[in-house]
Design a protein around this motif. Structure first.
Motif, PDB file in Angstrom:
ATOM      1  N   PHE A 359      14.511  -4.205  13.261  1.00 10.31           N
ATOM      2  CA  PHE A 359      13.441  -4.184  14.268  1.00 10.31           C
ATOM      3  C   PHE A 359      12.391  -3.125  13.905  1.00 10.31           C
ATOM      4  O   PHE A 359      11.184  -3.388  13.944  1.00 10.31           O
ATOM      5  CB  PHE A 359      13.997  -3.847  15.658  1.00 10.31           C
ATOM      6  CG  PHE A 359      14.974  -4.841  16.198  1.00 10.31           C
ATOM      7  CD1 PHE A 359      14.931  -6.174  15.807  1.00 10.31           C
ATOM      8  CD2 PHE A 359      15.950  -4.459  17.113  1.00 10.31           C
ATOM      9  CE1 PHE A 359      15.832  -7.098  16.313  1.00 10.31           C
ATOM     10  CE2 PHE A 359      16.850  -5.373  17.621  1.00 10.31           C
ATOM     11  CZ  PHE A 359      16.791  -6.691  17.221  1.00 10.31           C
ATOM     12  N   ASP A 360      12.881  -1.929  13.578  1.00 10.41           N
ATOM     13  CA  ASP A 360      11.974  -0.818  13.273  1.00 10.41           C
ATOM     14  C   ASP A 360      11.113  -1.135  12.050  1.00 10.41           C
ATOM     15  O   ASP A 360       9.936  -0.736  11.996  1.00 10.41           O
ATOM     16  CB  ASP A 360      12.772   0.467  13.029  1.00 10.41           C
ATOM     17  CG  ASP A 360      13.441   0.988  14.295  1.00 10.41           C
ATOM     18  OD1 ASP A 360      13.062   0.539  15.397  1.00 10.41           O
ATOM     19  OD2 ASP A 360      14.352   1.825  14.175  1.00 10.41           O
ATOM     20  N   GLU A 361      11.703  -1.848  11.098  1.00  7.21           N
ATOM     21  CA  GLU A 361      10.951  -2.181   9.887  1.00  7.21           C
ATOM     22  C   GLU A 361       9.811  -3.144  10.192  1.00  7.21           C
ATOM     23  O   GLU A 361       8.697  -2.998   9.673  1.00  7.21           O
ATOM     24  CB  GLU A 361      11.882  -2.772   8.825  1.00  7.21           C
ATOM     25  CG  GLU A 361      11.188  -3.044   7.494  1.00  7.21           C
ATOM     26  CD  GLU A 361      12.152  -3.596   6.465  1.00  7.21           C
ATOM     27  OE1 GLU A 361      12.389  -2.912   5.457  1.00  7.21           O
ATOM     28  OE2 GLU A 361      12.662  -4.718   6.665  1.00  7.21           O
ATOM     29  N   VAL A 362      10.069  -4.151  11.027  1.00  5.29           N
ATOM     30  CA  VAL A 362       9.020  -5.092  11.411  1.00  5.29           C
ATOM     31  C   VAL A 362       7.897  -4.344  12.126  1.00  5.29           C
ATOM     32  O   VAL A 362       6.708  -4.574  11.867  1.00  5.29           O
ATOM     33  CB  VAL A 362       9.570  -6.210  12.325  1.00  5.29           C
ATOM     34  CG1 VAL A 362       8.436  -7.113  12.803  1.00  5.29           C
ATOM     35  CG2 VAL A 362      10.613  -7.036  11.589  1.00  5.29           C
ATOM     36  N   GLU A 363       8.283  -3.427  13.009  1.00  2.21           N
ATOM     37  CA  GLU A 363       7.283  -2.638  13.739  1.00  2.21           C
ATOM     38  C   GLU A 363       6.444  -1.797  12.771  1.00  2.21           C
ATOM     39  O   GLU A 363       5.209  -1.727  12.894  1.00  2.21           O
ATOM     40  CB  GLU A 363       7.992  -1.722  14.747  1.00  2.21           C
ATOM     41  CG  GLU A 363       7.075  -0.893  15.616  1.00  2.21           C
ATOM     42  CD  GLU A 363       6.314  -1.731  16.636  1.00  2.21           C
ATOM     43  OE1 GLU A 363       5.246  -1.263  17.089  1.00  2.21           O
ATOM     44  OE2 GLU A 363       6.766  -2.845  16.967  1.00  2.21           O
ATOM     45  N   GLU A 364       7.101  -1.185  11.811  1.00  2.00           N
ATOM     46  CA  GLU A 364       6.393  -0.339  10.841  1.00  2.00           C
ATOM     47  C   GLU A 364       5.438  -1.168   9.977  1.00  2.00           C
ATOM     48  O   GLU A 364       4.295  -0.765   9.734  1.00  2.00           O
ATOM     49  CB  GLU A 364       7.403   0.384   9.944  1.00  2.00           C
ATOM     50  CG  GLU A 364       6.761   1.321   8.931  1.00  2.00           C
ATOM     51  CD  GLU A 364       7.779   2.001   8.036  1.00  2.00           C
ATOM     52  OE1 GLU A 364       7.367   2.730   7.113  1.00  2.00           O
ATOM     53  OE2 GLU A 364       8.999   1.796   8.248  1.00  2.00           O
ATOM     54  N   LEU A 365       5.903  -2.326   9.507  1.00  2.35           N
ATOM     55  CA  LEU A 365       5.058  -3.196   8.692  1.00  2.35           C
ATOM     56  C   LEU A 365       3.835  -3.662   9.490  1.00  2.35           C
ATOM     57  O   LEU A 365       2.738  -3.792   8.943  1.00  2.35           O
ATOM     58  CB  LEU A 365       5.855  -4.410   8.206  1.00  2.35           C
ATOM     59  CG  LEU A 365       6.945  -4.123   7.167  1.00  2.35           C
ATOM     60  CD1 LEU A 365       7.784  -5.375   6.921  1.00  2.35           C
ATOM     61  CD2 LEU A 365       6.325  -3.646   5.852  1.00  2.35           C
ATOM     62  N   SER A 366       4.047  -3.904  10.769  1.00  4.08           N
ATOM     63  CA  SER A 366       2.944  -4.326  11.620  1.00  4.08           C
ATOM     64  C   SER A 366       1.925  -3.202  11.784  1.00  4.08           C
ATOM     65  O   SER A 366       0.707  -3.433  11.694  1.00  4.08           O
ATOM     66  CB  SER A 366       3.473  -4.757  12.997  1.00  4.08           C
ATOM     67  OG  SER A 366       2.410  -5.154  13.841  1.00  4.08           O
ATOM     68  N   GLN A 367       2.403  -1.985  12.016  1.00  2.61           N
ATOM     69  CA  GLN A 367       1.511  -0.842  12.179  1.00  2.61           C
ATOM     70  C   GLN A 367       0.682  -0.592  10.917  1.00  2.61           C
ATOM     71  O   GLN A 367      -0.487  -0.197  10.988  1.00  2.61           O
ATOM     72  CB  GLN A 367       2.325   0.418  12.525  1.00  2.61           C
ATOM     73  CG  GLN A 367       2.998   0.387  13.889  1.00  2.61           C
ATOM     74  CD  GLN A 367       2.005   0.348  15.030  1.00  2.61           C
ATOM     75  OE1 GLN A 367       0.944   0.971  14.960  1.00  2.61           O
ATOM     76  NE2 GLN A 367       2.327  -0.386  16.086  1.00  2.61           N
TER      77      GLN A 367
END
Length: 426
Positions: A359-367
């Motif tokens: 989850f955190d990785e998807v959020e980071e890639l989005s940011q």
């Protein structure tokens, strides 16, 4: 064949003592074998075009550097020696060695001996396995499902509080973020060493087979369909290529493979956290997608669509609550000891942690704006429910105005026609 002898045929070896009785009398084999008295008889062969020579540099075989390894060993020692031969060792066809008739006979005899030894070894190992199984103190009522539920409460809460999950539940994620999310899940479910591949590999394991329901829960086809919906068929092969696996996904896959290497029973921890999660909380997430990505209302005819949402649609499961209950009952009936139960619970906690990292990785890639763009599709968009009354009121007033104007116009024409007729009569 002597070195440098060209095409000269090798001298015939003396007859092997006791070869006629080799399958019954192993002492004759270990006594004195002229063929191997000076090391391996194949070590100096110049028949490099034969299969025997082509399988490797046989002249360097360590087993025969100091003479025949079978010449001074008992039957039991021979069994240990032969069993130590690595599985990848190349096979040699004795018929490819016409220059050494005694060696051919010996290879044939050893092949027969190896088959017998392996059969005896399998019987011994099988019996040993049964004894070990009998020695294990299996729990009468392990309550594995309950143990995992209790053991993962804290990490489950942490997963729900991750930024990505909160945004998902609020309907704040976009199409590109959801596309990346299911792209990651594809690797978790269907990569060569992924959860479903490992479950298939170990489906006969007594614990794994209890919760192995490929027809009902496997997600390969559904994930592919959804990826094709969001990215198009032409782009999907590139997205699911192994070199596109992100660090968090790689860690997830490696963790499952590592757990399986320790004990295949640990696979049920990953199966539990993913499948039961997809059948429970996943249904809530699907509703958020319908409402905020597809702008649908539960009153719309399109509400039950599975397009772009196949991952959360379990077509082969009739009654989802009943299936989940049966799944938990199977887990609770697993034949495990206390140590294995504790390991499974620990692995379940790790599974949740791996999902949080995803989850955190998807959020980071989005940011960082590193997400692959999804396709823009024409969607049926419905207005915000809060605006519906106001919009309806405007449409009603507009419709009334048009209708009134038409009525007045018609009335005016009718009155005009009547006056015209009266004037003509006068």
């Amino acid at each position: 064949m002597p070195e440098g002898s060209g095409n000269t045929m090798p001298p015939m070896m003396p007859p092997h003592p006791g070869l006629d009785m080799i399958s019954d009398n192993y002492d004759d084999l270990k006594k004195k074998c002229p063929a191997f008295a000076s090391g391996c008889p194949y070590a100096k062969t110049e028949e490099f075009n034969t299969l025997a020579a082509s399988v490797g540099d046989i002249s360097k075989c360590p087993a025969f550097q100091e003479g025949c390894p079978f010449s001074d060993k008992s039957k039991e020692e021979l069994a240990v020696l032969i069993e130590s031969v690595p599985k990848e060792h190349p096979l040699i066809n004795p018929h490819e060695l016409p220059s050494c008739h005694e060696g051919e006979l010996l290879v044939q005899a050893l092949n027969a001996f190896l088959s017998q030894i392996r059969q005896e070894s399998d019987i011994i190992l099988d019996g040993h396995a049964h004894k070990q199984a009998d020695a294990i103190e299996f729990l009468e009522d392990p309550q594995l499902a309950g143990a995992m539920r209790e053991g993962t409460k804290a990490v489950h809460k942490a997963a729900e509080n991750s930024v990505f999950t909160k945004r998902f539940l609020r309907g704040q994620i976009n199409r590109d973020e959801y596309g990346r999310y299911i792209n990651s899940l594809y690797f978790v479910y269907k990569y060569v060493c992924s959860m479903e591949a490992l479950l298939e590999k170990h489906k006969e394991h007594p614990t794994v087979k209890l919760i192995y329901f490929p027809t009902e829960v496997n997600r390969k086809q559904s994930l592919l369909q959804d990826l094709e919906y969001y990215y198009g068929k032409d782009q999907v092969p590139d997205l699911i290529a192994l070199d596109k696996m992100t660090p968090a996904v790689r860690e997830y896959v490696d963790a499952m493979e590592s757990a399986c290497a320790k004990n295949p029973a640990l696979l049920i921890a990953h199966s539990y956290s993913r499948y039961l999660g997809d059948l429970s909380g996943g249904q809530i997430l699907a509703k958020r997608l319908k409402t905020h990505i597809f702008h649908l209302s539960e009153k719309d005819a399109e509400w039950d669509t599975t397009e772009g949402l196949n991952f959360y649609h379990f077509e082969a499961i009739g009654n989802v609550p009943e299936f989940k209950e049966m799944y938990r009952e199977r887990l609770n009936a697993a034949r495990v000891d206390a140590a294995t139960r504790d390991l499974v619970v620990t692995e379940a906690v790790k599974s949740f942690q791996l999902n949080i990292a995803l989850f955190d990785e998807v959020e980071e890639l989005s940011q960082k704006k590193l997400l692959a763009p999804t396709l823009l599709r024409g969607e049926i968009k419905f207005p915000d429910p809060a605006e519906l009354p106001k919009s309806h009121e405007k449409r009603s007033k507009k419709s009334w105005t048009i209708a009134t104007s038409v009525a007045v116009a018609v009335a005016a024409v009718a009155v005009g026609a009547l006056i015209y007729k009266r004037v003509q009569k006068a």
